[in-house]
Design a protein around this motif. Structure first.
Motif, PDB file in Angstrom:
ATOM      1  N   ASP A  77      -7.737   5.537  -1.410  1.00 46.39           N
ATOM      2  CA  ASP A  77      -8.684   6.575  -1.008  1.00 46.39           C
ATOM      3  C   ASP A  77      -9.030   7.558  -2.119  1.00 46.39           C
ATOM      4  O   ASP A  77     -10.157   8.049  -2.177  1.00 46.39           O
ATOM      5  CB  ASP A  77      -8.137   7.377   0.181  1.00 46.39           C
ATOM      6  CG  ASP A  77      -8.207   6.627   1.496  1.00 46.39           C
ATOM      7  OD1 ASP A  77      -8.837   5.558   1.557  1.00 46.39           O
ATOM      8  OD2 ASP A  77      -7.613   7.128   2.480  1.00 46.39           O
ATOM      9  N   VAL A  78      -8.075   7.891  -2.986  1.00 43.54           N
ATOM     10  CA  VAL A  78      -8.317   8.997  -3.923  1.00 43.54           C
ATOM     11  C   VAL A  78      -8.751   8.572  -5.325  1.00 43.54           C
ATOM     12  O   VAL A  78      -9.321   9.384  -6.050  1.00 43.54           O
ATOM     13  CB  VAL A  78      -7.108   9.956  -4.012  1.00 43.54           C
ATOM     14  CG1 VAL A  78      -6.765  10.522  -2.631  1.00 43.54           C
ATOM     15  CG2 VAL A  78      -5.907   9.308  -4.659  1.00 43.54           C
ATOM     16  N   LYS A  81     -12.072   9.790  -7.000  1.00 41.02           N
ATOM     17  CA  LYS A  81     -12.454  11.070  -6.398  1.00 41.02           C
ATOM     18  C   LYS A  81     -12.010  12.230  -7.290  1.00 41.02           C
ATOM     19  O   LYS A  81     -11.120  12.102  -8.123  1.00 41.02           O
ATOM     20  CB  LYS A  81     -11.798  11.234  -5.024  1.00 41.02           C
ATOM     21  CG  LYS A  81     -12.056  10.125  -4.034  1.00 41.02           C
ATOM     22  CD  LYS A  81     -13.382  10.280  -3.381  1.00 41.02           C
ATOM     23  CE  LYS A  81     -13.645   9.410  -2.180  1.00 41.02           C
ATOM     24  NZ  LYS A  81     -13.290   8.040  -2.190  1.00 41.02           N
ATOM     25  N   GLU A  85     -11.648  16.674  -3.833  1.00 38.56           N
ATOM     26  CA  GLU A  85     -11.880  15.693  -2.781  1.00 38.56           C
ATOM     27  C   GLU A  85     -10.560  15.038  -2.351  1.00 38.56           C
ATOM     28  O   GLU A  85     -10.329  14.808  -1.167  1.00 38.56           O
ATOM     29  CB  GLU A  85     -12.883  14.640  -3.250  1.00 38.56           C
ATOM     30  CG  GLU A  85     -13.236  13.615  -2.204  1.00 38.56           C
ATOM     31  CD  GLU A  85     -13.976  14.158  -0.985  1.00 38.56           C
ATOM     32  OE1 GLU A  85     -14.140  13.392  -0.020  1.00 38.56           O
ATOM     33  OE2 GLU A  85     -14.370  15.341  -0.975  1.00 38.56           O
ATOM     34  N   ARG A  88      -8.831  17.444  -0.162  1.00 35.70           N
ATOM     35  CA  ARG A  88      -9.491  17.507   1.143  1.00 35.70           C
ATOM     36  C   ARG A  88      -9.082  16.307   2.006  1.00 35.70           C
ATOM     37  O   ARG A  88      -8.796  16.446   3.195  1.00 35.70           O
ATOM     38  CB  ARG A  88     -11.016  17.536   0.973  1.00 35.70           C
ATOM     39  CG  ARG A  88     -11.755  17.838   2.274  1.00 35.70           C
ATOM     40  CD  ARG A  88     -13.258  17.773   2.094  1.00 35.70           C
ATOM     41  NE  ARG A  88     -13.720  16.408   1.883  1.00 35.70           N
ATOM     42  CZ  ARG A  88     -13.788  15.477   2.838  1.00 35.70           C
ATOM     43  NH1 ARG A  88     -13.406  15.747   4.064  1.00 35.70           N
ATOM     44  NH2 ARG A  88     -14.221  14.265   2.564  1.00 35.70           N
ATOM     45  N   LEU A  89      -9.016  15.113   1.390  1.00 39.62           N
ATOM     46  CA  LEU A  89      -8.585  13.927   2.126  1.00 39.62           C
ATOM     47  C   LEU A  89      -7.124  14.066   2.569  1.00 39.62           C
ATOM     48  O   LEU A  89      -6.767  13.656   3.682  1.00 39.62           O
ATOM     49  CB  LEU A  89      -8.780  12.668   1.279  1.00 39.62           C
ATOM     50  CG  LEU A  89     -10.234  12.236   1.084  1.00 39.62           C
ATOM     51  CD1 LEU A  89     -10.315  11.114   0.049  1.00 39.62           C
ATOM     52  CD2 LEU A  89     -10.876  11.823   2.392  1.00 39.62           C
ATOM     53  N   LEU A  92      -7.088  16.253   5.548  1.00 39.60           N
ATOM     54  CA  LEU A  92      -7.569  15.488   6.695  1.00 39.60           C
ATOM     55  C   LEU A  92      -6.480  14.549   7.216  1.00 39.60           C
ATOM     56  O   LEU A  92      -6.268  14.427   8.426  1.00 39.60           O
ATOM     57  CB  LEU A  92      -8.818  14.697   6.305  1.00 39.60           C
ATOM     58  CG  LEU A  92      -9.443  13.813   7.374  1.00 39.60           C
ATOM     59  CD1 LEU A  92      -9.847  14.616   8.602  1.00 39.60           C
ATOM     60  CD2 LEU A  92     -10.652  13.079   6.790  1.00 39.60           C
ATOM     61  N   GLU A 108     -13.375   8.613   6.958  1.00 36.92           N
ATOM     62  CA  GLU A 108     -13.220   8.920   5.534  1.00 36.92           C
ATOM     63  C   GLU A 108     -11.876   8.454   4.991  1.00 36.92           C
ATOM     64  O   GLU A 108     -11.734   8.213   3.801  1.00 36.92           O
ATOM     65  CB  GLU A 108     -13.349  10.425   5.293  1.00 36.92           C
ATOM     66  CG  GLU A 108     -14.723  10.960   5.531  1.00 36.92           C
ATOM     67  CD  GLU A 108     -14.780  12.421   5.181  1.00 36.92           C
ATOM     68  OE1 GLU A 108     -14.712  12.737   3.975  1.00 36.92           O
ATOM     69  OE2 GLU A 108     -14.863  13.247   6.122  1.00 36.92           O
ATOM     70  N   LEU A 109     -10.893   8.347   5.851  1.00 38.18           N
ATOM     71  CA  LEU A 109      -9.555   7.930   5.422  1.00 38.18           C
ATOM     72  C   LEU A 109      -9.430   6.418   5.299  1.00 38.18           C
ATOM     73  O   LEU A 109      -8.413   5.912   4.835  1.00 38.18           O
ATOM     74  CB  LEU A 109      -8.489   8.456   6.391  1.00 38.18           C
ATOM     75  CG  LEU A 109      -8.306   9.963   6.405  1.00 38.18           C
ATOM     76  CD1 LEU A 109      -7.329  10.358   7.506  1.00 38.18           C
ATOM     77  CD2 LEU A 109      -7.835  10.476   5.055  1.00 38.18           C
ATOM     78  N   TRP A 132       1.288  11.585   0.359  1.00 36.43           N
ATOM     79  CA  TRP A 132       0.206  12.562   0.460  1.00 36.43           C
ATOM     80  C   TRP A 132       0.709  13.955   0.078  1.00 36.43           C
ATOM     81  O   TRP A 132       0.035  14.684  -0.656  1.00 36.43           O
ATOM     82  CB  TRP A 132      -0.363  12.573   1.872  1.00 36.43           C
ATOM     83  CG  TRP A 132      -1.035  11.296   2.262  1.00 36.43           C
ATOM     84  CD1 TRP A 132      -0.434  10.177   2.767  1.00 36.43           C
ATOM     85  CD2 TRP A 132      -2.430  10.989   2.164  1.00 36.43           C
ATOM     86  NE1 TRP A 132      -1.381   9.211   2.996  1.00 36.43           N
ATOM     87  CE2 TRP A 132      -2.609   9.673   2.647  1.00 36.43           C
ATOM     88  CE3 TRP A 132      -3.537  11.714   1.736  1.00 36.43           C
ATOM     89  CZ2 TRP A 132      -3.862   9.066   2.706  1.00 36.43           C
ATOM     90  CZ3 TRP A 132      -4.789  11.108   1.796  1.00 36.43           C
ATOM     91  CH2 TRP A 132      -4.935   9.801   2.268  1.00 36.43           C
TER      92      TRP A 132
END
Length: 158
Positions: A77-78, A81, A85, A88-89, A92, A108-109, A132
């Motif tokens: 995911d990252v 980015k 961002e 932010r993920l 989330l 988005e995940l 995370w």
């Protein structure tokens, strides 16, 4: 195939065949994340360019299937980015684990959303958030993000 089986398949695939397990040459940041309650221990590495974009990342260490799969999904995911961002993920993801996010927000995940039901297994929450939370600490936002369910994590600088 029902949704529960699909989620299990995603988790198993990331655990058995992680895309990001290894070493990132020229990593900008390395941080150890430890979950002392179950023995999960990861070393997260991120390579960040001059524009603040995460261009590569990896993890090493050992732990249960949930911790290993979650950090692998997080890196999917990252990478690509910005720091902001990625944070932010992570926020989330923490909201999802605490039952505060669902629906379109979770799209988005991507595959990390498959861990949504971990919130019903309190002993596994610690495992799911380790990567995370380590990334949040690494990127300088660990103190304000994800309080509560991640306070058990011990994060050590290398």
């Amino acid at each position: 195939m029902d949704l529960k089986s699909l989620y299990q398949e995603i988790l198993n695939e990331h655990n058995l065949n992680p895309s990001h397990k290894g070493v990132t040459e020229g990593a900008s940041l390395t941080l150890q994340g430890v979950n002392p309650s179950c023995g999960d221990n990861i070393y997260l590495q991120l390579k960040i360019d001059e524009n603040g974009i995460i261009t590569d990342g990896s993890f090493n260490g050992s732990g249960c299937a949930v911790s290993q799969a979650s950090v692998d999904m997080m890196l999917d995911d990252v990478i690509g980015k910005s720091r902001e961002e990625a944070l932010r993920l992570a926020s989330l993801f923490m909201d999802m684990i605490q039952g505060k996010a669902d629906g379109e927000a979770l799209e988005e995940l991507d595959e990390a959303a498959s861990l949504k039901n971990i919130s019903f297994m309190p002993a596994r929450v610690k495992c799911a958030v380790l990567g995370w939370h380590t990334m949040q600490e690494m990127l300088g936002n660990g103190k304000s993000a994800g309080q509560g369910s991640v306070s058990h994590c011990e994060v050590k600088n290398d």
